[in-house]
Motif scaffolding. Sequence first.
Motif, mmCIF file in Angstrom:
data_model
loop_
_atom_site.group_PDB
_atom_site.id
_atom_site.type_symbol
_atom_site.label_atom_id
_atom_site.label_comp_id
_atom_site.label_asym_id
_atom_site.label_seq_id
_atom_site.Cartn_x
_atom_site.Cartn_y
_atom_site.Cartn_z
ATOM 1 N N UNK A 210 31.534 47.835 32.884
ATOM 2 C CA UNK A 210 31.806 49.198 33.338
ATOM 3 C C UNK A 210 31.654 49.400 34.840
ATOM 4 N N UNK A 211 30.782 48.631 35.473
ATOM 5 C CA UNK A 211 30.471 48.914 36.869
ATOM 6 C C UNK A 211 30.933 47.843 37.859
ATOM 7 N N UNK A 212 31.538 46.763 37.329
ATOM 8 C CA UNK A 212 32.076 45.730 38.211
ATOM 9 C C UNK A 212 33.533 45.421 37.843
ATOM 10 N N UNK A 213 33.765 44.966 36.601
ATOM 11 C CA UNK A 213 35.084 44.462 36.216
ATOM 12 C C UNK A 213 36.167 45.536 36.301
ATOM 13 N N UNK A 214 36.000 46.634 35.598
ATOM 14 C CA UNK A 214 37.049 47.661 35.604
ATOM 15 C C UNK A 214 37.214 48.327 36.968
ATOM 16 N N UNK A 215 36.139 48.623 37.700
ATOM 17 C CA UNK A 215 36.351 49.133 39.062
ATOM 18 C C UNK A 215 37.104 48.148 39.954
#
Length: 353
Positions: A210-215
């Motif tokens: 949620x906080x690395x891959x998708x951003x």
Amino acid sequence: MARRTALTAAETDEFGRALDQLREEVLAGRGEDDARYIRRVIAVQRGLEMGGRVVLFASLLPPAWLAGTTMLATAKILENMEIGHNVLHGQWDWMCDPEIHSTTWEWDSASPAAQWRHSHNYVHHTYTNILGKDRDIGYSLLRVQSEQRWHPAYLAQPLYNLALAAVFEWGIALYDTEIEQAWRGEKSWGQTWAQLQVSLRKAGRQAVKDYVAFPLLAGPAFLPVLFANLTANVTRNVWAHTIIFCGHFPEGAEVFTEEQVEGETRGGWYVRQVLGSANIDGPALLHLMSGNLSFQIEHHLFPDLPSNRYAQLAPQVRALCERFGLPYTTGGLLRQTANVWKRVIRLSLPGPV
């Protein structure tokens, strides 16, 4: 403390047999309509999540950010409440679908499914509201019953309950490792560390997703997507915290000592579930978004029955409670939420409610 009921041993057994009969009727009636229901909910949830993440690629535009975040938050609530929680209870194991099964499902939560099944399905649902046995009474953090011994640390519990709501999934993941039992010498630190490692690995995967891959996938929209994921997760956490606390800690929910449940029969276990739980009144959408935990009484009586059947069971359970003179605690969402917070604030101070 639990108030005495007028039920004799014979009446308690009769109450239990009546509930067993309701349970058997639902078990016998499970079929394609039920299977179609959970598959449809899963399809809607996955569509909302995929759609929300796609829309968030355009989240530099405020309307796209709002739409994508709303879709993602709704998807996370559905996955956590109506799907994950209930699948992990084994409510859909009878379908023999290897994907929708309590032993194979891994939910979108920081808690590893296996650890949560032990702490929730076994410990909580077996020892519901028994002081010293049910760790969910205050989650080893809050004083939510007068019978819990007061400590000055509870003075700040309105503040840390608010913080707990925002990070609820992470708090539950830590709670499931039972660290306080290691402090008390009830289990080894080696076992605790092994459990903590499993939790940290799962929590790490959630954080990276949620906080690395998708951003990162969003490129120039990195920060809006990061904030959208954070907003969706906090929204899901606050909602789950609200529903769960309203089902366990409002006015009317009772607690029990180990002595009171000594030699407890199946009928007595049923009575304890009724006395220790509370429902939330509301429309069908509320029930869906709460994972049907708005029917907390029915869920505690029949934790492994399909959640879509609780609305059908509720009037029958309520009628049985009226017949046997047992309280059936229920109220609107705002009323129950206010009750919970009133209790949390009052019990932060010494003395009873």
